[in-house]
Design a protein around this motif. Sequence first.
Motif, PDB file in Angstrom:
ATOM      1  N   VAL A  93      -6.299  -4.904   0.578  1.00  0.00           N
ATOM      2  CA  VAL A  93      -5.409  -5.334   1.664  1.00  0.00           C
ATOM      3  C   VAL A  93      -3.961  -5.444   1.210  1.00  0.00           C
ATOM      4  N   GLN A  94      -3.733  -5.440  -0.087  1.00  0.00           N
ATOM      5  CA  GLN A  94      -2.360  -5.454  -0.591  1.00  0.00           C
ATOM      6  C   GLN A  94      -1.746  -4.061  -0.611  1.00  0.00           C
ATOM      7  N   THR A  95      -2.577  -3.030  -0.579  1.00  0.00           N
ATOM      8  CA  THR A  95      -2.073  -1.663  -0.750  1.00  0.00           C
ATOM      9  C   THR A  95      -2.270  -0.770   0.473  1.00  0.00           C
ATOM     10  N   VAL A  96      -3.294  -1.014   1.261  1.00  0.00           N
ATOM     11  CA  VAL A  96      -3.591  -0.157   2.417  1.00  0.00           C
ATOM     12  C   VAL A  96      -2.717  -0.572   3.589  1.00  0.00           C
ATOM     13  N   LYS A  97      -1.857   0.313   4.034  1.00  0.00           N
ATOM     14  CA  LYS A  97      -0.926   0.017   5.112  1.00  0.00           C
ATOM     15  C   LYS A  97      -0.815   1.220   6.038  1.00  0.00           C
ATOM     16  N   LEU A  98      -0.514   0.945   7.301  1.00  0.00           N
ATOM     17  CA  LEU A  98      -0.207   2.033   8.229  1.00  0.00           C
ATOM     18  C   LEU A  98       1.059   2.746   7.778  1.00  0.00           C
ATOM     19  N   PRO A  99       1.119   4.066   7.901  1.00  0.00           N
ATOM     20  CA  PRO A  99       2.372   4.762   7.628  1.00  0.00           C
ATOM     21  C   PRO A  99       3.491   4.184   8.498  1.00  0.00           C
TER      22      PRO A  99
ATOM     23  N   GLY B 110      -6.290  -6.718  17.237  1.00  0.00           N
ATOM     24  CA  GLY B 110      -6.976  -6.518  15.965  1.00  0.00           C
ATOM     25  C   GLY B 110      -5.961  -6.552  14.837  1.00  0.00           C
ATOM     26  N   ASN B 111      -6.466  -6.419  13.623  1.00  0.00           N
ATOM     27  CA  ASN B 111      -5.579  -6.492  12.460  1.00  0.00           C
ATOM     28  C   ASN B 111      -6.088  -5.517  11.403  1.00  0.00           C
ATOM     29  N   ALA B 112      -5.184  -4.727  10.836  1.00  0.00           N
ATOM     30  CA  ALA B 112      -5.579  -3.705   9.869  1.00  0.00           C
ATOM     31  C   ALA B 112      -6.213  -4.308   8.621  1.00  0.00           C
ATOM     32  N   GLU B 113      -5.763  -5.494   8.200  1.00  0.00           N
ATOM     33  CA  GLU B 113      -6.371  -6.120   7.024  1.00  0.00           C
ATOM     34  C   GLU B 113      -7.843  -6.424   7.270  1.00  0.00           C
TER      35      GLU B 113
END
Length: 456
Positions: free
Chosen positions: A309-315, A329-332
């Motif tokens: 969750v520290q590295t995976v982010k939406l472009p 919702g939340n990407a994390e």
Amino acid sequence: MKASFFAVALLWVGPAAAATEAERLLEARQAEFAQEVIKVAEGVYTAVGFGVSTSSMIVGDDGLVIIDAQIDEAAAQGALAAFRELSDKPVRAIVLTHGHGDHTGGVGVFAGGDDPQIWAREGFGSEGRWQADAGLTIQRQRGARQAGFLLKPEQRINNGVAQAYWPKRAGGVFASQNRPTHFFTGDRHALSVAGVRLELVAADGETGDQLYAWLPDRKVLFAGDNFYKSWPNLYAIRGTGYRDVRAWIDSLSRMIEERPHHLVGGHTRPVVGVAQATEVLTHYRDGIASIFEQTIAGMNRGLTPDELVQTVKLPPELAELDYLKPYYGNAEWAVRAIFTGYLGWFDGNPSNLFPLSPADEARRIAALAGGVEALRAVAFAALTADPQWTAQLCDRLLALNPGDAAAMRLKADALDALARKLLTATGRNYYMTTAQQLRQAADEVPTSSGSESAGS
């Protein structure tokens, strides 16, 4: 310390505090839920803002087809009355895009005395049955927290994809009382009723019983909850089994291949116009695919969920789009769900195979801090600058003494602070409801228990 503690807390999180950026964005979001019947295409209308979900009406030769049926009778009555200003034809069919009760609770109102066909996909309601068959009931409590049903009106702004609403019916929000009369199997089913030609398409995503309805002659796609204007609930914090993210991506690709001119989501206002509908669906699919692919790649490198969750982010070009912001919702949470869905609970770190109990760990942390009261002082000192740390330290205090009323109140203040800065309305609701429940529990602790001095 108790008196000064509450004076500081009230000054800091009280109602006079300036709105946070998250609160300003949620307030601006209210326009998305303004009550209205929107003309999507000729003879196609969508009701928004009557409950929490959309209902659509397709006007046929000698009757109406309804897509989704609101959360309860009151919402359905309002939407149907608005539809009746446009057409008095009988309802010949109702299509339910999936089995969640916020889309099915008003079926009886729309059906009335018309005895319509009620269509759904085979396996309708499977998510709720799967939990119920196991005897699971905790999701009702967690669902009420997520939805904010236990909060006062002044505590809620909205639910990210819908207005703040309190259902006027008994039973679980996601447990439908209304059963379809017709089911389709396979990938696609052609339905012709009242002169309306619809195609019902199996589309796994938010649920395994999800479908989308395609109106080919008017190029309108009814997406159900596989699309709404927000980062989606790839995982819902009320508690769900794994939602197949790859299948959700595939379903969005199928929707794009239909080349819709208009897109009606399960919540929020329709997207009208071929260029807009294609662009929105494409970005939506690509955003989910990016998070999925990044998560799998990180898992293959041995990253744990906390590291992912520290590295995976939406472009960045997708993250700035309003309909991909984490209103609901939340990407994390999605990253964590994907990890668990594919690899289960074990994060790969052998220290976590047989971890210390929360109480044992708390005793060791308290000793490192210099004792329970020193730990409490650190927790209180962090409240303004780092409420997340305060909340986690309070968990240690409560592991040492579950009846620690002071720790309950301090954690409640930390959760309220976290809520005010969170854009994701479901998380905001969960924080604030839990804070409210902690304060209630603290008030019920006998003063003679010594709980104001945990660990004594």
